[in-house]
Design an enzyme around this catalytic site. Structure first.
Site, mmCIF file in Angstrom:
data_model
loop_
_atom_site.group_PDB
_atom_site.id
_atom_site.type_symbol
_atom_site.label_atom_id
_atom_site.label_comp_id
_atom_site.label_asym_id
_atom_site.label_seq_id
_atom_site.Cartn_x
_atom_site.Cartn_y
_atom_site.Cartn_z
ATOM 1 N N LYS A 16 3.033 -15.168 5.152
ATOM 2 C CA LYS A 16 3.257 -16.115 4.050
ATOM 3 C C LYS A 16 4.773 -16.294 3.935
ATOM 4 C CE LYS A 16 1.744 -18.470 0.424
ATOM 5 N NZ LYS A 16 0.836 -19.619 0.486
ATOM 6 N N ASP A 32 -6.162 -6.567 5.210
ATOM 7 C CA ASP A 32 -7.279 -5.999 4.458
ATOM 8 C C ASP A 32 -8.278 -7.107 4.123
ATOM 9 O OD1 ASP A 32 -8.794 -4.331 2.929
ATOM 10 O OD2 ASP A 32 -7.289 -3.919 1.411
ATOM 11 N N TYR A 70 0.825 -1.211 0.000
ATOM 12 C CA TYR A 70 0.000 0.000 0.000
ATOM 13 C C TYR A 70 0.855 1.255 0.000
ATOM 14 C CZ TYR A 70 -3.900 -3.096 0.787
ATOM 15 O OH TYR A 70 -4.834 -4.101 0.648
ATOM 16 N N ASP A 113 -3.089 -18.631 3.801
ATOM 17 C CA ASP A 113 -4.108 -19.425 3.090
ATOM 18 C C ASP A 113 -4.809 -20.389 4.049
ATOM 19 O OD1 ASP A 113 -1.477 -20.298 3.097
ATOM 20 O OD2 ASP A 113 -1.623 -21.481 1.275
#
Ligand code: NAI
Length: 339
Positions: free
Chosen positions: A174, A231, A125, A207
């Site tokens: 991740k 988000d 972002y 995930d």
């Protein structure tokens, strides 16, 4: 002495839901002096500037703002005022609780009570994005994660958990693929966790986390993660508790905090006394907790929950057959607060 707070009514339904919120907060006997300033589309139309200097000056003075939703033009026009405010005041933490309320339809679950702490300034972002060839067949975005940025959001999440007697903090990442950026974030969390022995600490790959949140959200309590994952997961969490209608959020920095509903300015229903002001009111509740007005915060949250559970005076998004308007909903909440 009255506590000064900046009030940004916002665009679309913003003025209606913030007016309802102000009335509700004041009915709890709080001595607040509102500094009302204009930002967003309304400010662009009035002053040719979506973020006039008096908005920044007011927040610098009061250090706390209650903000209605602001319209951001898609694809063209001015950049998001919400993002500009986060950057201006280094609001590094986006705090999003997801709680079930009796009377709000959910797909599967009751009694969910999660809080997501999302890093708010770094990674994808930061707006560092470009095409890497002249014919625009490939593009690159650069997501930077820093040790300092990771430390302050993870520290905030641990401290919040400690202060509010929360049991567990899950760091989501991740790092199996994003070995440097995700790896750094995870490592900071691992190194900090021994300082909080009373809080169960775990990490989850994003995930798997998404699946686990849907299969069994009760295993989670507080969650801390990087910007993009935060988000997405915070909206997933809102979905678990019945959508954005009851979802408040806070943008918190070292010196300034801005409280808002998670939903947008809903131009389709603006000015019709239809909007549900609950998310904005609950943002007000978070704001009261932040400034130390815990009793008033509890009282208001209980009143909102009671009106929704009774189901007699709820807005159209909650009951499309028997409903009242924004103002009448606020009246019902005020009635509960003062009696
Ligand atoms: P939206 O959240 O404004 O509306 C989506 C749908 O939910 C609409 O059908 C709307 O009527 C309904 N809705 C939203 N809030 C409601 C409420 N309180 N009560 C009853 N129904 C409600 O999302 P949309 O349409 O994508 O965005 C509209 C504008 O809001 C855009 O300019 C967007 O950039 C801005 N926005 C601003 C945010 C902020 O200031 N924090 C956050 C999200 C969007």
């Amino acid at each position: 002495m009255a506590r000064s707070i900046t009030l940004i009514p916002g665009d679309g339904i913003g003025p209606e839901i913030t007016a309802a919120t102000v009335r509700i907060l004041e009915s709890a006997g709080l001595n607040i002096e509102w500094e009302t300033v204009t930002a967003g589309m309304t400010a662009l139309e009035k002053f040719k500037d979506p973020l006039p200097k008096d908005v920044i000056d007011s927040i610098e003075r009061t250090r706390v703002a209650l903000k209605g939703p602001l319209t951001t033009p898609v694809g063209k026009g001015f950049r998001s005022v919400n993002v500009a405010l986060r950057k201006e005041f280094e609001l590094f933490c986006n705090q999003r609780p997801a709680k079930t309320f009796t009377g709000i339809k959910t797909l599967y679950f009751d009694h969910i009570d999660l809080i997501i702490f999302r890093e708010n300034l770094e990674e994808f972002y930061s707006g560092i994005e470009h095409y890497i060839d002249s014919s625009h067949t490939a593009a690159e975005t650069i997501g930077i994660i820093t040790k300092r940025g990771s430390e302050r959001i993870i520290r905030y999440a641990f401290e919040y958990a400690r202060k509010h007697n929360r049991k567990k903090l899950t760091v989501v990442h991740k790092a199996n693929i994003l070995k440097f950026t995700g790896g750094l974030f995870l490592e900071v969390a691992r190194q900090m966790s021994p300082e909080y022995p009373e809080i169960i600490f775990e990490d989850k790959i994003v995930d798997n986390m998404a699946m686990q949140m849907v299969m069994n959200p009760y295993q989670f309590d507080c969650i801390v993660t990087t910007n993009l994952f935060g988000d997405i997961l915070s909206d997933l969490a809102s979905g678990l508790v019945g959508g954005l209608g009851m979802a408040p959020g806070a943008n918190i920095g070292d010196n300034v905090a801005i409280f808002e509903a998670v939903h947008g300015s809903a131009p389709d229903i603006a000015g019709k006394n239809i909007a549900n002001p609950s998310a904005q009111v609950l943002a007000g509740v978070m704001m009261l907790e932040y400034i130390g007005e815990k009793d008033a915060a509890n009282k208001i949250e209980k009143a909102v929950a009671a009106v929704i559970a009774e189901g007699k005076y709820v807005t159209r998004d909650i009951n499309s057959v028997n409903y009242v308007g924004t103002r009448e909903f606020a009246d019902a909440v005020i009635e509960k607060i003062i009696h």
